[in-house]
Design a protein around this motif. Structure first.
Motif, PDB file in Angstrom:
ATOM      1  N   VAL A  28       0.804  -1.331  -0.098  1.00  0.00           N
ATOM      2  CA  VAL A  28      -0.015   0.110  -0.025  1.00  0.00           C
ATOM      3  C   VAL A  28       1.046   1.292   0.024  1.00  0.00           C
ATOM      4  N   GLY A  29       0.749   1.969  -1.044  1.00  0.00           N
ATOM      5  CA  GLY A  29       1.735   3.444  -1.268  1.00  0.00           C
ATOM      6  C   GLY A  29       0.958   4.492  -0.865  1.00  0.00           C
ATOM      7  N   VAL A  30       1.736   5.267  -0.089  1.00  0.00           N
ATOM      8  CA  VAL A  30       0.938   6.439   0.567  1.00  0.00           C
ATOM      9  C   VAL A  30       1.316   7.701  -0.519  1.00  0.00           C
ATOM     10  N   ASP A  31       0.570   8.253  -0.752  1.00  0.00           N
ATOM     11  CA  ASP A  31       0.478   9.497  -1.678  1.00  0.00           C
ATOM     12  C   ASP A  31       1.819  10.699  -1.307  1.00  0.00           C
ATOM     13  N   ALA A  32       2.473  11.005  -2.187  1.00  0.00           N
ATOM     14  CA  ALA A  32       2.540  10.458  -3.469  1.00  0.00           C
ATOM     15  C   ALA A  32       3.892   9.656  -3.540  1.00  0.00           C
ATOM     16  N   ARG A  33       4.804   9.987  -2.817  1.00  0.00           N
ATOM     17  CA  ARG A  33       6.246   9.171  -2.889  1.00  0.00           C
ATOM     18  C   ARG A  33       6.164   7.853  -2.730  1.00  0.00           C
ATOM     19  N   GLY A  34       5.166   7.387  -2.156  1.00  0.00           N
ATOM     20  CA  GLY A  34       5.149   5.919  -1.969  1.00  0.00           C
ATOM     21  C   GLY A  34       4.637   5.147  -2.972  1.00  0.00           C
ATOM     22  N   PHE A  35       4.140   6.003  -4.128  1.00  0.00           N
ATOM     23  CA  PHE A  35       3.938   5.374  -5.468  1.00  0.00           C
ATOM     24  C   PHE A  35       5.161   5.305  -6.410  1.00  0.00           C
ATOM     25  N   ASP A  85       8.268   7.355   1.255  1.00  0.00           N
ATOM     26  CA  ASP A  85       9.625   7.795   0.998  1.00  0.00           C
ATOM     27  C   ASP A  85      10.199   8.255   2.532  1.00  0.00           C
ATOM     28  N   LEU A  86       9.224   8.849   3.317  1.00  0.00           N
ATOM     29  CA  LEU A  86       9.888   9.487   4.443  1.00  0.00           C
ATOM     30  C   LEU A  86       9.015   9.439   5.869  1.00  0.00           C
TER      31      LEU A  86
END
Length: 182
Positions: free
Chosen positions: A65-72, A131-132
């Motif tokens: 599950v990617g978190v907006d937006a850099r998890g994408f 990412d962070l």
């Protein structure tokens, strides 16, 4: 690319992260991941390290599950490697169709995160990625959103954790794995 050890991969990724003083405003020390994305070896090393961690600690994961937006940026690459699906957690109003949302606090106000209603089924095992990790608000919102969907959150992955901001304290019920800590 020659076979690299875990430490060599971490070192490569760390060398690619740039720091900018006073961005986006005075007093902020910004960690820029763009050079990691630009360098195919550093990006591969990043995904290798995430993949190794997930295989060791969450072998039965169903979805990333990617978190907006850099998890994408990292999530789809990792899910492809693992042979599993990828789901988006977005800011309110960015996903079509029926959605489920949660509100969360930011340093400067309130925000909402949402997921498509049918993206995650009850009981599915998920790993969150971003990412962070700074203050932890956004990742906590994604965690709460997955719990609302009755998913089992196995862990959270981040490229960078800013330890001084104590974001992992907000995620005390979730195992947080960060490649780099500052």
């Amino acid at each position: 690319m020659a076979k690299r050890s875990k430490q060599e991969k971490l070192d490569l990724v760390a060398r690619r992260v740039r720091a900018f003083q006073d961005f986006p405003k005075k007093g902020i020390f910004f960690r820029d991941i763009c050079p990691v994305l630009k360098d195919p070896e550093a990006l591969t090393a990043t995904i290798d390290l995430f993949e190794e961690h997930v295989k060791q600690t969450c072998p039965d994961v169903d979805l990333i599950v990617g978190v907006d937006a850099r998890g994408f940026l990292f999530g789809p690459l990792l899910s492809q490697r693992l042979g599993i699906g990828f789901v988006l957690v977005r800011k309110k109003g960015k996903l079509p169709g029926p959605t489920v949302s949660v509100s969360y606090s930011l340093e400067y106000g309130e925000a909402e995160a949402e997921v498509q209603e049918d993206a995650v089924s009850p009981g599915q095992k998920v790993v969150l990625i971003d990412d962070l990790l700074a203050t932890g608000g956004t990742l906590l919102a994604a965690y709460e959103l997955m719990k609302k969907q009755q998913a089992v959150v196995l862990g959270c992955l981040v490229l960078i954790e800013l330890k001084a901001l104590n974001g992992s304290r907000k995620l005390k019920n979730c195992n947080v794995f960060s490649l780099l800590q500052y």
